[in-house]
Design a protein around this motif. Structure first.
Motif, PDB file in Angstrom:
ATOM      1  N   GLY A 178       0.908  -1.417   0.022  1.00 28.39           N
ATOM      2  CA  GLY A 178      -0.122   0.017   0.025  1.00 28.39           C
ATOM      3  C   GLY A 178       0.957   1.122   0.163  1.00 28.39           C
ATOM      4  O   GLY A 178       0.600   2.113  -0.713  1.00 28.39           O
ATOM      5  N   LEU A 179       1.994   1.166   0.772  1.00 27.09           N
ATOM      6  CA  LEU A 179       2.907   2.273   0.829  1.00 27.09           C
ATOM      7  C   LEU A 179       3.585   2.581  -0.730  1.00 27.09           C
ATOM      8  O   LEU A 179       3.652   3.854  -1.306  1.00 27.09           O
ATOM      9  CB  LEU A 179       3.992   2.023   1.637  1.00 27.09           C
ATOM     10  CG  LEU A 179       5.092   3.303   1.836  1.00 27.09           C
ATOM     11  CD1 LEU A 179       4.433   4.618   2.182  1.00 27.09           C
ATOM     12  CD2 LEU A 179       6.130   2.637   2.827  1.00 27.09           C
ATOM     13  N   GLY A 180       3.627   1.381  -1.370  1.00 25.77           N
ATOM     14  CA  GLY A 180       4.261   1.621  -2.951  1.00 25.77           C
ATOM     15  C   GLY A 180       3.083   2.237  -3.687  1.00 25.77           C
ATOM     16  O   GLY A 180       3.496   3.072  -4.494  1.00 25.77           O
ATOM     17  N   PHE A 181       1.944   1.710  -3.646  1.00 30.30           N
ATOM     18  CA  PHE A 181       0.807   2.425  -4.373  1.00 30.30           C
ATOM     19  C   PHE A 181       0.815   3.736  -4.017  1.00 30.30           C
ATOM     20  O   PHE A 181       0.376   4.637  -5.032  1.00 30.30           O
ATOM     21  CB  PHE A 181      -0.488   1.884  -4.076  1.00 30.30           C
ATOM     22  CG  PHE A 181      -0.577   0.050  -4.487  1.00 30.30           C
ATOM     23  CD1 PHE A 181       0.138  -0.068  -5.754  1.00 30.30           C
ATOM     24  CD2 PHE A 181      -1.313  -0.704  -4.029  1.00 30.30           C
ATOM     25  CE1 PHE A 181       0.099  -1.607  -5.988  1.00 30.30           C
ATOM     26  CE2 PHE A 181      -1.469  -2.123  -4.339  1.00 30.30           C
ATOM     27  CZ  PHE A 181      -0.692  -2.379  -5.817  1.00 30.30           C
ATOM     28  N   GLY A 182       0.899   4.259  -3.014  1.00 31.65           N
ATOM     29  CA  GLY A 182       0.561   5.626  -2.266  1.00 31.65           C
ATOM     30  C   GLY A 182       1.756   6.480  -3.071  1.00 31.65           C
ATOM     31  O   GLY A 182       1.365   7.562  -3.433  1.00 31.65           O
ATOM     32  N   LEU A 183       3.061   5.951  -2.933  1.00 28.81           N
ATOM     33  CA  LEU A 183       4.125   6.765  -3.620  1.00 28.81           C
ATOM     34  C   LEU A 183       3.887   6.720  -4.928  1.00 28.81           C
ATOM     35  O   LEU A 183       4.229   7.860  -5.694  1.00 28.81           O
ATOM     36  CB  LEU A 183       5.437   6.118  -3.200  1.00 28.81           C
ATOM     37  CG  LEU A 183       5.690   5.940  -1.717  1.00 28.81           C
ATOM     38  CD1 LEU A 183       6.999   5.214  -1.343  1.00 28.81           C
ATOM     39  CD2 LEU A 183       5.924   7.410  -1.195  1.00 28.81           C
ATOM     40  N   ILE A 184       3.323   5.657  -5.770  1.00 27.32           N
ATOM     41  CA  ILE A 184       2.917   5.984  -7.024  1.00 27.32           C
ATOM     42  C   ILE A 184       2.000   6.931  -7.446  1.00 27.32           C
ATOM     43  O   ILE A 184       2.019   7.714  -8.155  1.00 27.32           O
ATOM     44  CB  ILE A 184       2.463   4.633  -7.596  1.00 27.32           C
ATOM     45  CG1 ILE A 184       3.812   3.409  -7.665  1.00 27.32           C
ATOM     46  CG2 ILE A 184       2.026   4.703  -9.200  1.00 27.32           C
ATOM     47  CD1 ILE A 184       3.290   2.075  -8.103  1.00 27.32           C
ATOM     48  N   GLN A 185       1.122   7.162  -6.372  1.00 28.83           N
ATOM     49  CA  GLN A 185       0.033   8.229  -6.487  1.00 28.83           C
ATOM     50  C   GLN A 185       0.723   9.622  -6.556  1.00 28.83           C
ATOM     51  O   GLN A 185       0.500  10.377  -7.024  1.00 28.83           O
ATOM     52  CB  GLN A 185      -1.110   7.916  -5.625  1.00 28.83           C
ATOM     53  CG  GLN A 185      -2.067   6.884  -5.645  1.00 28.83           C
ATOM     54  CD  GLN A 185      -2.822   6.530  -4.629  1.00 28.83           C
ATOM     55  OE1 GLN A 185      -3.525   7.390  -4.206  1.00 28.83           O
ATOM     56  NE2 GLN A 185      -2.783   5.383  -4.068  1.00 28.83           N
ATOM     57  N   LEU A 186       1.487   9.562  -5.382  1.00 23.62           N
ATOM     58  CA  LEU A 186       2.277  10.922  -5.275  1.00 23.62           C
ATOM     59  C   LEU A 186       3.125  11.354  -6.595  1.00 23.62           C
ATOM     60  O   LEU A 186       2.933  12.471  -6.881  1.00 23.62           O
ATOM     61  CB  LEU A 186       2.956  10.697  -3.989  1.00 23.62           C
ATOM     62  CG  LEU A 186       3.779  12.166  -3.575  1.00 23.62           C
ATOM     63  CD1 LEU A 186       2.911  13.239  -3.270  1.00 23.62           C
ATOM     64  CD2 LEU A 186       4.784  11.537  -2.302  1.00 23.62           C
ATOM     65  N   ALA A 187       3.698  10.126  -6.990  1.00 22.35           N
ATOM     66  CA  ALA A 187       4.583  10.655  -8.056  1.00 22.35           C
ATOM     67  C   ALA A 187       3.700  11.133  -9.284  1.00 22.35           C
ATOM     68  O   ALA A 187       4.122  12.171 -10.003  1.00 22.35           O
ATOM     69  CB  ALA A 187       5.267   9.443  -8.486  1.00 22.35           C
TER      70      ALA A 187
END
Length: 153
Positions: free
Chosen positions: A136-145
């Motif tokens: 989920g953290l990886g997905f959140g960082l993709i969203q932020l990017a």
């Protein structure tokens, strides 16, 4: 949380469950046509799946460890789908070069929440806590990017 008797997981999830139920009840009247039907089908389907899993696990002779593992896998899978759902608009974001379909507040909440739970899961060495939360953290960082590369117009 319940099957492994972890008060931090259990007590933090109770308000989350209550908030989720409130959200569904509050949002359903706002949905129309196909959105309403799809949302109702998902809520009823996942509720039925959850209740059937709990029932099956309570009626089998599985050990507490096996029950915990089954519940952990199920909860992890649901969380990964939930935390990845904002990326369902990734095609639109890339095509329009506009990230307005990704909510900024939700992105920051997801990054903060999953980072904290990942740290806790790693500290207690519980794969069912750190595994889905690191995802989920990886997905959140993709969203932020995506928000940074394609700002909302």
């Amino acid at each position: 949380g319940l099957s492994v008797r972890d008060p931090y997981v259990t007590l933090s999830n109770v308000p989350g469950c209550i908030a989720s139920i409130w959200y569904v009840v509050a949002v359903l009247p706002l949905l129309k046509g196909g959105q309403l039907q799809t949302t109702q089908n998902i809520v009823v389907g996942l509720s039925a799946l959850t209740i059937n899993l709990w029932t099956w696990l309570s009626l089998t002779s599985k050990s507490l460890e096996q029950v915990s593992s089954s519940l952990g896998l199920f909860a992890s899978a649901l969380f990964i789908v939930l935390s990845g759902s904002p990326l369902s608009t990734i095609k639109t974001v890339l095509a329009t070069k506009d990230s307005k379909s990704i909510l900024t507040q939700l992105t920051f909440a997801q990054i903060t929440n999953t980072a904290l739970w990942s740290a806790y899961g790693l500290a207690i060495k519980d794969k069912f806590v750190y595994g889905p939360n690191l995802t989920g953290l990886g997905f959140g960082l993709i969203q932020l990017a995506l928000k940074l590369v394609f700002p909302s117009k």
